[in-house]
Each structure stands twice: as C-alpha cells, then as structure tokens.
Scaffold this active site. Structure first.
Site, short mmCIF file in Angstrom:
data_model
loop_
_atom_site.label_atom_id
_atom_site.label_comp_id
_atom_site.label_asym_id
_atom_site.label_seq_id
_atom_site.Cartn_x
_atom_site.Cartn_y
_atom_site.Cartn_z
N GLU A 29 0.82 -1.22 0.00
CA GLU A 29 0.00 0.00 0.00
C GLU A 29 0.85 1.26 0.00
O GLU A 29 0.35 2.34 0.30
CB GLU A 29 -0.93 0.01 1.22
N LYS A 37 -16.07 -0.85 1.08
CA LYS A 37 -15.24 -1.21 -0.08
C LYS A 37 -16.17 -1.80 -1.14
O LYS A 37 -16.72 -2.90 -0.94
CB LYS A 37 -14.21 -2.27 0.32
C1 2PG Z 1 -7.93 -3.20 4.75
C2 2PG Z 1 -7.50 -3.17 3.30
C3 2PG Z 1 -7.09 -1.83 2.76
P1 2PG Z 1 -6.95 -5.28 1.89
O1 2PG Z 1 -7.81 -4.21 5.43
O2 2PG Z 1 -8.48 -2.23 5.25
O3 2PG Z 1 -6.19 -1.16 3.53
O4 2PG Z 1 -6.58 -4.17 3.01
O5 2PG Z 1 -7.34 -4.58 0.68
O6 2PG Z 1 -5.70 -6.10 1.74
O7 2PG Z 1 -8.08 -6.08 2.48
MG MG Z 2 -9.04 -3.20 7.14
#
Ligand code: 2PG
Ligand code: MG
Length: 419
Positions: A200, A332
C-alpha cells in the site's frame, strides 16, 4: 436541444494488472456519446463475508462469462438506470455472493457503467452520484507504516499504522501534512529498521507496534510545530489474519505469542490507552461482534471501525449497529459487488448514526472512482493511503474536486466525529 443518449451500445471486459502486479478485470462501457471504464481492485486481507472475487475458472472464465452472459444483457440498457443494471448483474449471477460471475467482474461492470453515464451526461462523477449536496471532502486516513499481509518482512504484526491529519483549511494541506510526516518518519527512524514500501506504499519496518507508534507520534509532533495541522493516530489491526482457528487464539508472527480472546482484548485496550489512539479498525476477528461491542463501550474516545466484520454487507452492518459493535464502518465496493449495494451500505451506516469510511484495497489501480464515491455520499472519512501512484491518484482527485467545488466545498471536522 436534445439530451445525449445514455443507452449502452457496446461493452467489453479485458485483462489488466493491478498495483501488486496481479491480473484483474477492466470493463469498458460505451454509450453513443460517452465511455466509462473501471478495473476491479483486490484485497490481500480479504474477509470471509466478502463476495467471491473470481469464479472457480479464474479471470479467463470471468471474461468468457462477460462475453456470453453479461454483455448481451446490458447492451441496450440505459446506463443512467444504475439500479436496473446492478439488479441485472445479480440476476445473471443468481448466487448470494457473486460466485458464478465473480465480484471483480460485477463491480468493474457496475462502476464502469456509472462512469459512462456521468461522462455521457457531461456531469462530474461526484455530482452525478451525489447531486447538489455533494460538497464535503472527507478526512483522509493515511497508512504510513504497514505490516501483516501487506508486508513481507517480519516485524509489524498489525496491518496499518494510520495518521489522521485535521485542522487544515484545505484538502491539499492535509495531504501535504501527511506526506511530510511520512518523510519525517524515514528521517527519524533509527538506522536499519525501515525497508522500503509495502503493497500500500506504507513503510516496511522490523519494529513492533509499541516501538513504531512513538516514532510516528514524534514525526507528527514535529510536523505540527512547523505547519498548522494536527494529527491523531489510528491502527488497522486486521485481526482476522492473526486469528488461528485451530487454537482459537490470536497469534503474533513476530514473537509467536498467542492470546485468547480476553487477553487479546486487554492487549488492544492497552494499545489504545497507551497511545491515545483515535481510530482502531478490525481489532478482533470477523465473527467477534461481542468483543467489538465491549471495546466500543469501554474505549470511549476511540472510533472503533469494522472492516472484515461487516464486509460492506447491509445485514452485517445492521446487526452490528443494533448491538452497538462499532462507531464506523469500512466501505469497499468490491466487497459487495455492485455500486447500488455499496451506496445502500453507506445509507444503512448513516441511518444508525455511524461513520462510513470509504476505502481502497491493497491491490489497486490508478483509478479515482473512490474519491468521487466518498464526496458523493458525504462520507466523513476515507482511507486511500499516502504514497505510490495508485494512492496519490486518489488524493489528487480529491484536490481536483476541491478546486471544482471552490467556495462551496468544506472538509469534515474531526471534532464532530468524536463520540
Ligand atoms: C484493509 C484493506 C485496505 P486489503 O484491510 O483495510 O487497507 O486491506 O485490501 O488487503 O483487504
Ligand atoms: Mg481493514
């Protein structure tokens, strides 16, 4: 004068690479006068309650399903009728979690469609989605140091150390402040403990969380003395990754120390109190609604945020909210597969008086849809990293939106988010 036609007249899906170098899907949607495309992001610390990202046959199967099932259905539909398009995607899939066509294909199609409609109508995306009241910029949570599944050096067991800048008069100044802290950490850390960047764009370290947070605190204090911006600290524990289902314990890879639920609760509470954390995400594994609720009740000044626990799923958000398990909810789009369900999840979060936090994934592209979604929905916080092209692109887009809003634009006030 006639309106441009928003009817979809062509659509395609292709292979692309994400920021981790993994293959993803990009969907292109054409109308007579417009075009939209979107590539699905992807998580490393994926939750069990997210939709399935690809069908069992992987990207190739998703692409042929697009050709055979999705494109023929959506060509001829009106891209301005987002809900109908999203319902069609769900009907084509026919499963509760997009396991037939895959959530990556679904979200790429859904968001590409919204972008095509906005472009065709020549309306900025955030205004197309949010209307005239879309005029507030979120507070950006920035990942300065990273561990867990995003990093391949033993050291930091939690996934993200976040800085939360506030009190500046513009979004641009908030970004400037975050970038300065990031660079200050590199200068202030003892030699040999920082190893470049992770998935990230956050700094990689061999230090554990108790040694890292004082450095981040010092860097924030230094920058606060130089410019007129203040900071709070946050952590994304991503605790599901630490959970060992065989022993029913949380195990920290750096020390091999394992904690049962109650001991891990004390570990987290101590961390919050010791460093006056303002924000903690996923402090417990994805089924621990009761530990979340206990912590939310006890950690009075800390925002407890759910991610894997709720997975942008309306039922899980509603249940958690009804037992007061959290103050904020990570949103998300690819956890749920359509833009309509993403926006419903945000509305559900608001309906309980809670804070939606729009978030990137660790595997991203330079796409800037996330910035438009956050402003359109009036989400008070956003998590999109600090460094790396695929993170900076989203921050720059907020700055463009800020310029576009001019005197109408304001930034959420952090003080108002306090419990
Ligand atoms: C999280 C995300 C983004 P990932 O856990 O919040 O930072 O990670 O996309 O790997 O789930
Ligand atoms: Mg998270």
């Amino acid at each position: 004068m006639s309106f441009p036609s928003t009817i979809i007249n062509d659509a395609s899906a292709k292979k692309r690479f994400n920021s981790r170098g993994d293959i993803t899907i990009e969907v292109e949607i054409y109308t007579e006068n417009g075009f939209g495309s979107f590539s699905a992001p992807s998580g490393a610390s994926k939750g069990a309650y997210e939709v399935i990202d690809f069908p069992s046959g992987g990207v190739d199967e998703a692409l042929s399903l697009f050709e055979d099932l999705v494109a023929p259905e959506i060509i001829g539909m009106d891209s301005a009728k987002q809900f109908e398009l999203d319902r069609t995607l769900k009907e084509i899939d026919g499963t509760p979690n997009f396991s037939k066509i895959g959530g990556s294909l679904a979200i790429a199609t859904s968001i590409a469609n919204a972008i095509a409609a906005a472009n065709t109508l020549m309306i900025p995306l955030y205004k197309y989605l949010g209307g005239v009241y879309a005029n507030r910029l979120p507070i950006p949570l920035g990942n300065v140091i990273g561990g867990g599944k995003h990093t391949h050096v033993k050291g930091l067991d939690v996934q993200e150390v976040l800085i939360i800048p506030y009190g500046a008069s513009s979004f641009l100044e908030l970004v400037l402040a975050s970038v300065r802290v990031y660079k200050e950490i590199v200068k202030m850390a003892p030699p040999g403990v920082i190893y470049g960047r992770n998935d990230e764009g956050a700094l990689v370290t061999t230090l554990n969380i108790f040694d890292v947070l004082p450095i981040v605190q010092d860097a924030c204090n230094k920058v606060s003395k130089e410019i007129d911006v203040k900071f709070k600290l946050g952590v994304d524990v991503a605790a599901s990754v630490l959970w060992n289902p065989k022993s029913n314990k949380y195990c920290l890879p750096s020390t091999n120390a394992c904690y049962d639920e109650d001991d891990f609760y004390k570990f987290i509470l101590n961390l919050i109190n010791k460093f006056d954390l303002f924000y903690v995400e996923d402090p417990f594994m994805e089924d621990s609604f009761t530990s979340f609720a206990r912590l939310r009740d006890e950690a009075e000044t800390c925002i407890i945020c759910s991610d894997d626990l709720t997975a942008t799923n309306i039922e899980r958000i509603s249940y958690g909210a009804s037992i007061k398990a959290f103050d904020a909810v990570i949103i998300k789009p690819n956890q749920v597969g359509t833009l309509s369900d993403t926006i419903s999840a945000i509305h559900t979060t608001f309906s309980y008086g809670l804070i939606p936090v729009c978030s990137h994934r660790s595997g991203e592209t330079i796409d800037v849809f996330l910035s438009h979604l956050a402003v359109a929905t009036g989400s008070p916080m956003v998590k999109c990293g600090i460094m790396g092209g695929e993170r900076i692109s989203k921050l720059n887009e907020f700055i463009r939106i800020e310029e576009d809003l001019g005197e109408w634009g304001t930034i959420f006030e952090l003080e108002r988010l306090l419990k």
